[in-house]
Motif scaffolding. Sequence first.
Motif, PDB file in Angstrom:
ATOM      1  N   CYS A  97       0.830  -1.207   0.000  1.00  0.00           N
ATOM      2  CA  CYS A  97       0.000   0.000   0.000  1.00  0.00           C
ATOM      3  C   CYS A  97       0.866   1.259   0.000  1.00  0.00           C
ATOM      4  CB  CYS A  97      -0.884   0.050   1.237  1.00  0.00           C
ATOM      5  SG  CYS A  97      -1.898  -1.382   1.467  1.00  0.00           S
ATOM      6  N   GLU A 100      -0.095   4.886  -1.012  1.00  0.00           N
ATOM      7  CA  GLU A 100      -1.215   5.665  -0.475  1.00  0.00           C
ATOM      8  C   GLU A 100      -1.181   5.840   1.040  1.00  0.00           C
ATOM      9  OE1 GLU A 100      -4.840   2.368  -0.126  1.00  0.00           O
ATOM     10  OE2 GLU A 100      -4.938   3.991  -1.587  1.00  0.00           O
ATOM     11  N   PRO A 116      -5.621   3.709   6.576  1.00  0.00           N
ATOM     12  CA  PRO A 116      -6.482   3.847   5.393  1.00  0.00           C
ATOM     13  C   PRO A 116      -7.564   2.771   5.440  1.00  0.00           C
ATOM     14  CG  PRO A 116      -4.466   2.696   4.789  1.00  0.00           C
ATOM     15  CD  PRO A 116      -4.371   2.990   6.266  1.00  0.00           C
ATOM     16  N   ARG A 149      -5.905   8.556   3.166  1.00  0.00           N
ATOM     17  CA  ARG A 149      -5.229   7.999   1.995  1.00  0.00           C
ATOM     18  C   ARG A 149      -4.536   9.106   1.223  1.00  0.00           C
ATOM     19  NH1 ARG A 149      -9.807   3.519   0.161  1.00  0.00           N
ATOM     20  NH2 ARG A 149      -9.822   2.567   2.235  1.00  0.00           N
ATOM     21  N   ASP A 150      -3.286   8.859   0.888  1.00  0.00           N
ATOM     22  CA  ASP A 150      -2.521   9.859   0.148  1.00  0.00           C
ATOM     23  C   ASP A 150      -2.869   9.767  -1.326  1.00  0.00           C
ATOM     24  OD1 ASP A 150      -0.770  11.798  -0.546  1.00  0.00           O
ATOM     25  OD2 ASP A 150       1.052  10.679  -0.083  1.00  0.00           O
ATOM     26  N   GLU A 151      -4.079  10.214  -1.658  1.00  0.00           N
ATOM     27  CA  GLU A 151      -4.589  10.138  -3.023  1.00  0.00           C
ATOM     28  C   GLU A 151      -3.662  10.887  -3.986  1.00  0.00           C
ATOM     29  OE1 GLU A 151      -7.043   8.652  -4.356  1.00  0.00           O
ATOM     30  OE2 GLU A 151      -8.265   7.993  -2.658  1.00  0.00           O
ATOM     31  N   LYS A 162      -8.492  12.993   0.730  1.00  0.00           N
ATOM     32  CA  LYS A 162      -7.341  12.457   1.485  1.00  0.00           C
ATOM     33  C   LYS A 162      -7.776  11.924   2.852  1.00  0.00           C
ATOM     34  CE  LYS A 162      -2.957  14.690   0.307  1.00  0.00           C
ATOM     35  NZ  LYS A 162      -3.164  15.967  -0.399  1.00  0.00           N
TER      36      LYS A 162
ATOM     37  N   ASP B 106       2.866  14.292   2.410  1.00  0.00           N
ATOM     38  CA  ASP B 106       2.231  13.541   1.322  1.00  0.00           C
ATOM     39  C   ASP B 106       3.219  13.368   0.161  1.00  0.00           C
ATOM     40  OD1 ASP B 106       2.163  15.869  -0.221  1.00  0.00           O
ATOM     41  OD2 ASP B 106       0.087  16.320   0.279  1.00  0.00           O
ATOM     42  N   HIS B 107       2.766  12.665  -0.894  1.00  0.00           N
ATOM     43  CA  HIS B 107       3.691  12.336  -1.988  1.00  0.00           C
ATOM     44  C   HIS B 107       4.169  13.579  -2.737  1.00  0.00           C
ATOM     45  CE1 HIS B 107      -0.292  12.398  -3.870  1.00  0.00           C
ATOM     46  NE2 HIS B 107       0.355  12.891  -4.898  1.00  0.00           N
TER      47      HIS B 107
END
Lengths: 445, 445
Positions: A97, A100, A116, A149-151, A162, B106-107
């Motif tokens: 995962c 995300e 998540p 979640r790191d969309e 997120k 985050d990313h």
Amino acid sequence: MVSRLSRIYWPVSVVPKDAVVKNQDITSRSQKLLLELGLIKSAGNGTFCILPIAERAMSNCAKLVDKHMQSVGAQKIVLPSLTSSHLWEKSGRLKDCCGELLITKDHQGKEHVLGPTHEEAITSLVAQSSPISYKQLPLKLYQIGLKFRDELKPRFGLIRTKEFLMKDLYSFDVGLDEAKVTYDEIDSAYKALFTELGIPWKKVRASTGMMGGHLSNEYHIPSHIGEDTIIFCEKCDFASNCEEYDDLKQCPVCVNSDLRKEKSIEIAHTFLLGHKYSKALGATFLQSNGKPKNIFMGCYGIGISRLIGATLEALSTENALRWPLALAPYKICVIPAKSGSKEEAKSDVWVEKLCAELCRMFDSDQILLDDRNNLTIGKRLMENKRMGYPVIIVAGSKILESDAKFEMHLQLENSSQELIFTDLINEIGKYFHSKQTEEEFHEKV
Amino acid sequence: MVSRLSRIYWPVSVVPKDAVVKNQDITSRSQKLLLELGLIKSAGNGTFCILPIAERAMSNCAKLVDKHMQSVGAQKIVLPSLTSSHLWEKSGRLKDCCGELLITKDHQGKEHVLGPTHEEAITSLVAQSSPISYKQLPLKLYQIGLKFRDELKPRFGLIRTKEFLMKDLYSFDVGLDEAKVTYDEIDSAYKALFTELGIPWKKVRASTGMMGGHLSNEYHIPSHIGEDTIIFCEKCDFASNCEEYDDLKQCPVCVNSDLRKEKSIEIAHTFLLGHKYSKALGATFLQSNGKPKNIFMGCYGIGISRLIGATLEALSTENALRWPLALAPYKICVIPAKSGSKEEAKSDVWVEKLCAELCRMFDSDQILLDDRNNLTIGKRLMENKRMGYPVIIVAGSKILESDAKFEMHLQLENSSQELIFTDLINEIGKYFHSKQTEEEFHEKV
């Protein structure tokens, strides 16, 4: 006490008529309306503030989900958002995962995954008191809480964010056969819930993906903004997420070729997980023969905030929200005459009488009085129609006639009527009663 | 439907009698009881799972707080947990709070602070629709949600954790005088709330610390495990957190020297913040003269999960929990005779009649039936007493007498009585009625 619209924090965004709006971030109808009408505000890329009127819908949605989960004997708990990254290593999902996961490190250098989803956390909880007795199974535990979640690309307002509110239920059974019974039970609760909402939903076969396990289904609302595509048979009830079947020519159930594809929004998923997590994290039960065995698990999610977004996406018009009765922030909105108008005095008397009667029929908290009496009835009616309150009652110029008349607007039915007081009360009673009966009917099906 | 104890997930930790328990982490009575009785489970250093029975208390507490906040016209919203670190830079608190902030990236490389408090987030929300009209003030917005703090040393169970449930309210006013009116109003709501809980609380002066601002008060429950020390005058109502007054010899109000110190647990705080955040983040209103001005703010917090821990700490005995009626997971627990006993048949008939009657008097969801009929009444009575249900009713051997008698145990009163059915029902009615009247009385004070 009836709520007064003038006291509600509801910062409508006024877009000048000739303004060139160049907002590439607004990608769906529900997002546009929720933002313009001051129900949510963006707080960052993929995070939102939920303002008072929308908060009521969110809370109604959570209560509705509670009701349906408790109808199958599920028990509510709270798991922490911070889950140790060690648990994710043990299940093997820290890598799976990776993209995300949002992770934070505390001052001791320990890493915590912002959940998540909570398979690791719940399995570790049950492992703590393992082996549990087979008499305790089936066990169904659920929570309604935040997920992170790191969309890569948050979008569509509440639909892909997120940070979001989710109901996640985890089931624990003796073995596959028993788990299937539980699976079907929860499936029935999901169907009853979505039917009560009055949304067009479809259950489809789905991939087990990074969850792992034996079997998975998703529940979808058709929508052109949907990021999934579902394929379904026009002749039988076969339906599947296209991920599952790459290039299907024939229905795998009834072998005909009348297949259709449709874009759709996933609002819920269910998985028969099997032993993946119970094995990795040591969740066991004592069989009747006294020997321990890994518990057979399932997991069942409904995105609460996403369900609100998707429901509005499905029911709303281009320019106006439509709330199902079960989610509506207020069920009935009452508009009295403008102050200074010749009907003001008479309208006020009738509105007072009306509100008193409505408070006898419903929880008074469900009634909204649009007391912004400096505005014309026309403007207020237009605004409240955009807000999508299911029933709007106007006490306007017709109130002056000898048989004083109210306007009643039923928004989900797109109808309106002029009625004298006693008829109005009767019609409102009948309307809500018929909706309830519909629900009860659906629940029995 | 009445809840059945046999169906509830309630993994009691059985500690063998001769075991040498060496658990240095268990540092308070409430923590010990909640863990031993299977109401919470540790999920990590400073994080807990809240199991079904405790979840009911948490949800009762949140509802109670909702009621009191709405009584002063506060509106409920939801702010995201992820707050951009830029906001914290703007307010100057990224450095101030550095030690206790949990941060995630985050990313895209953007940093998000996991909100330990939400002044930045709420002010930025109001700034988005600024200037708002002076007619909208006072504005009171609140949420009940998670807070995150990287505690150096989490301890005392629910009292000091890394992740906890909190009610935070933010007020917006025209200026200092108006803000003081709001401040007093919310103070009254806090007093009514804590009085309804029946806990011994004290309001004290406090330091404004890293919040900044003009004035601050805290609300405390005296307890020897408390990490604060309060100093108070025995002759007048002066009371203060010792942080505020280093070495006080005389009461600053009535100038006598009868001062006492006491350890205590902070359960709530209030701050008149002034313009610190509205200035930094641009939250303004339009004055009646048409000119914009920074809004005067206040903030008001109650730790919901901590309040539960502190309440249990204050009311429980060394070996048994004590829930106030307003928080009790179940208000009434009914224990029928053991299966196979000579009183079983008669007890079952009476218990059925009793449950039916209780369901007429209360929400049936408030009644717990201890249907673990394989256990003796003595064992079940002892366990339920430890669990602290306020009213316990036993249909045991006395049910066989010609005037069948029940035992009624009132735990907060530490009393018990033997009563025939009609008297039992009358006493239960009177008991809850008197508790409500007490509440109403307190609310009026």
